[in-house]
Scaffold this motif. Structure first.
Motif, short mmCIF file in Angstrom:
data_model
loop_
_atom_site.label_atom_id
_atom_site.label_comp_id
_atom_site.label_asym_id
_atom_site.label_seq_id
_atom_site.Cartn_x
_atom_site.Cartn_y
_atom_site.Cartn_z
N LYS A 1 -16.72 -11.38 19.00
CA LYS A 1 -15.95 -10.57 18.48
C LYS A 1 -15.00 -10.13 17.36
N ASP A 2 -14.07 -10.79 18.32
CA ASP A 2 -12.30 -9.96 18.72
C ASP A 2 -11.89 -10.77 17.65
N VAL A 3 -12.24 -11.26 17.25
CA VAL A 3 -11.68 -12.10 15.61
C VAL A 3 -11.78 -11.72 14.18
N ASN A 4 -13.13 -10.35 14.42
CA ASN A 4 -12.90 -9.74 12.88
C ASN A 4 -11.98 -8.84 12.96
N ASP A 5 -10.99 -8.55 14.10
CA ASP A 5 -10.22 -7.85 14.41
C ASP A 5 -8.92 -8.43 13.14
N VAL A 6 -8.96 -9.82 13.12
CA VAL A 6 -7.75 -10.74 12.60
C VAL A 6 -8.33 -10.62 11.26
N ILE A 7 -9.92 -10.56 11.23
CA ILE A 7 -10.15 -10.70 9.35
C ILE A 7 -9.94 -9.90 9.38
N ALA A 8 -10.56 -8.41 9.74
CA ALA A 8 -10.39 -7.34 8.95
C ALA A 8 -8.47 -6.72 7.96
N LEU A 9 -7.91 -7.75 9.11
CA LEU A 9 -6.27 -7.66 7.96
C LEU A 9 -6.14 -7.60 6.83
N LEU A 10 -7.02 -8.56 6.17
CA LEU A 10 -6.62 -9.44 4.99
C LEU A 10 -7.25 -8.26 4.04
N ASP A 11 -7.91 -7.12 4.70
CA ASP A 11 -8.07 -6.37 3.15
C ASP A 11 -7.16 -5.92 3.43
N TYR A 12 -6.03 -5.55 4.06
CA TYR A 12 -4.79 -4.41 4.03
C TYR A 12 -3.25 -5.34 3.51
N ILE A 13 -4.07 -6.37 3.20
CA ILE A 13 -2.78 -7.28 2.58
C ILE A 13 -2.08 -6.76 1.01
N GLY B 1 -3.69 -17.52 20.09
CA GLY B 1 -4.20 -17.36 18.80
C GLY B 1 -4.31 -18.42 17.94
N GLY B 2 -3.39 -19.64 18.58
CA GLY B 2 -4.26 -20.97 17.30
C GLY B 2 -5.34 -21.20 17.69
N MET B 3 -6.10 -20.33 18.65
CA MET B 3 -8.10 -20.59 19.04
C MET B 3 -8.30 -20.20 17.79
N GLN B 4 -7.96 -18.35 17.58
CA GLN B 4 -7.85 -17.50 17.07
C GLN B 4 -8.01 -17.73 15.57
N THR B 5 -6.48 -18.60 15.24
CA THR B 5 -6.10 -18.68 14.17
C THR B 5 -7.53 -20.33 13.47
N HIS B 6 -7.78 -20.84 14.40
CA HIS B 6 -8.91 -22.59 13.40
C HIS B 6 -10.42 -20.72 13.12
N LEU B 7 -10.56 -20.10 14.31
CA LEU B 7 -11.73 -19.39 14.38
C LEU B 7 -11.73 -18.43 12.74
N VAL B 8 -10.41 -18.22 12.79
CA VAL B 8 -10.20 -16.59 11.43
C VAL B 8 -10.98 -18.06 9.98
N LEU B 9 -10.70 -19.23 9.86
CA LEU B 9 -10.62 -20.29 8.58
C LEU B 9 -11.76 -19.85 8.47
N LYS B 10 -12.73 -20.09 9.31
CA LYS B 10 -13.85 -20.75 9.20
C LYS B 10 -14.46 -19.33 8.67
N GLU B 11 -13.63 -18.18 8.07
CA GLU B 11 -14.28 -16.97 7.94
C GLU B 11 -13.93 -16.55 6.59
N THR B 12 -12.71 -17.48 5.93
CA THR B 12 -12.26 -16.85 4.96
C THR B 12 -11.79 -17.96 4.01
N SER B 13 -11.64 -17.58 2.87
CA SER B 13 -10.44 -18.84 2.13
C SER B 13 -9.86 -18.42 1.57
N LYS B 14 -8.67 -17.47 2.07
CA LYS B 14 -7.79 -16.38 1.73
C LYS B 14 -6.39 -17.50 2.25
N ILE B 15 -6.46 -18.43 3.34
CA ILE B 15 -5.72 -19.48 3.97
C ILE B 15 -5.64 -19.98 3.04
N LYS B 16 -3.77 -20.18 2.83
CA LYS B 16 -3.06 -20.84 2.44
C LYS B 16 -2.80 -22.76 2.82
#
Length: 335
Positions: free
Chosen positions: A170-182, A201-216
């Motif tokens: 669930k801590d992956v949500n802590d990273v995803i939430a940052l997208l709303d503040y950018i 953090g490398g693991m977190q990065t790949h897991l976040v990408l499964k949940e958003t299309s905002k990362i380029k």
């Protein structure tokens, strides 16, 4: 963690004071300036470190050697350059009804909107938190090249006896939430967002990408890509997994596979380029993690670049400047 960065861990959160808000959002709390109290100038910070060391090191020779190493890693000239050029705050935000800490670092002078990098730290629980020393060593050099950096410390390791950091849960949500503040950060270009992570953090990065299309575009430094296989290389991680991952004892294989990008490379977007940086002699995360992921990316026609640094370890200390150049070049090209 470097001993100087560790000392900063003990004091950083206590010595920040109110700063002008960098994030224009009422839900964000306690925006505080990083450059204050013992971090207001280099002499004060250095004096604090020296005083701490004097209490446990009686040898004058060892003390002088230690302070010389501190100056070599940081230094007054670099400190002043970053203080003059960068704005830096820490803040608190809510995720899943929990209070989480974060930070933003950005150039003070920018006439146009700047690309944004979300940084995912390593460690687990409070270990590996991004404190002032690690900001200056790892993040200020990148931000100084024209990037807005935002990151999460992840949810606390424990509250009222309940473990919160699930090491890729669930801590992956802590990273995803940052997208709303950018979009609320002045001078940040919400259409040019990259992400990079170190170690865990490398693991977190790949897991976040499964949940958003905002990362380029993304990059990982010494990231674990097959956590189950990695246990053969570093059995001590079993203790971390047992402590952090919910129901690990019952679902060990399934939980580790969910966190291992090598198991779902075919699901990765062919439109998000991936930079892999790793030390050849990494003692904490085998370099084979990055080598095998690069091979899998090639088979799936996913754009990537693999850089292995000979005779370097987990933190790429011997090649810090080169690694930073790779990161800056990568994100300038793709953001």
């Amino acid at each position: 963690m470097n001993k100087y960065l560790l000392i900063c861990t003990l004091v950083f959160s206590s010595f920040a004071t109110q700063a002008s808000n960098l994030i224009n959002d009422e839900s964000i709390k306690d925006q505080k300036n990083c450059f204050n109290h013992i971090f207001k100038d280099y002499a004060t910070w250095r004096g604090f470190i020296k005083e701490k060391r004097q209490k446990r090191i009686k040898s004058e020779e060892k003390l002088l050697k230690g302070m010389a190493a501190f100056d070599s890693m940081f230094g007054e000239e670099k400190f002043n350059q970053y203080k003059n050029n960068l704005s830096c705050i820490t803040f608190k935000y809510n995720v899943d009804d929990l209070e989480v800490s974060g930070y933003v670092i950005k150039p003070k002078s920018n006439k146009k909107k700047l690309p944004v990098l979300i940084y995912n730290r390593g460690g687990n629980g409070s270990y590996g938190s991004v404190v002032f020393g690690s900001m200056m060593h790892n993040l200020f050099p990148i931000a100084n090249e024209g990037f807005v950096i935002i990151g999460s410390q992840y949810r606390l390791s424990r509250t009222k006896g309940v473990l919160l950091d699930e090491f890729g849960g669930k801590d992956v949500n802590d990273v995803i939430a940052l997208l709303d503040y950018i979009p609320k950060i002045k001078g940040a270009d919400e259409k040019r967002i990259g992400m990079y992570g170190f170690s865990r953090g490398g693991m977190q990065t790949h897991l976040v990408l499964k949940e958003t299309s905002k990362i380029k575009a993304i990059a990982t430094i010494a990231g674990a890509t097959d956590l189950l296989k990695e246990l053969d290389f570093r059995p001590a991680m079993e203790k971390v997994y047992t402590k952090r991952i919910t129901d690990y004892g019952k679902n060990k294989v399934a939980e580790l596979e969910k966190r291992s990008v090598l198991n779902w490379v075919s699901e990765l977007s062919p439109n998000i380029p991936i930079l892999l940086l790793h030390g050849e002699d990494d003692k904490k995360v085998s370099v084979n993690n990055s080598i095998e992921l690069a091979s899998a990316l090639a088979k799936n026609s996913i754009p990537h670049k693999l850089v292995i640094y000979p005779k370097d370890d987990h933190g790429l200390i011997k090649n810090k400047e080169k690694a930073n150049e790779e990161l800056v070049s990568w994100f300038r090209e793709y953001l």
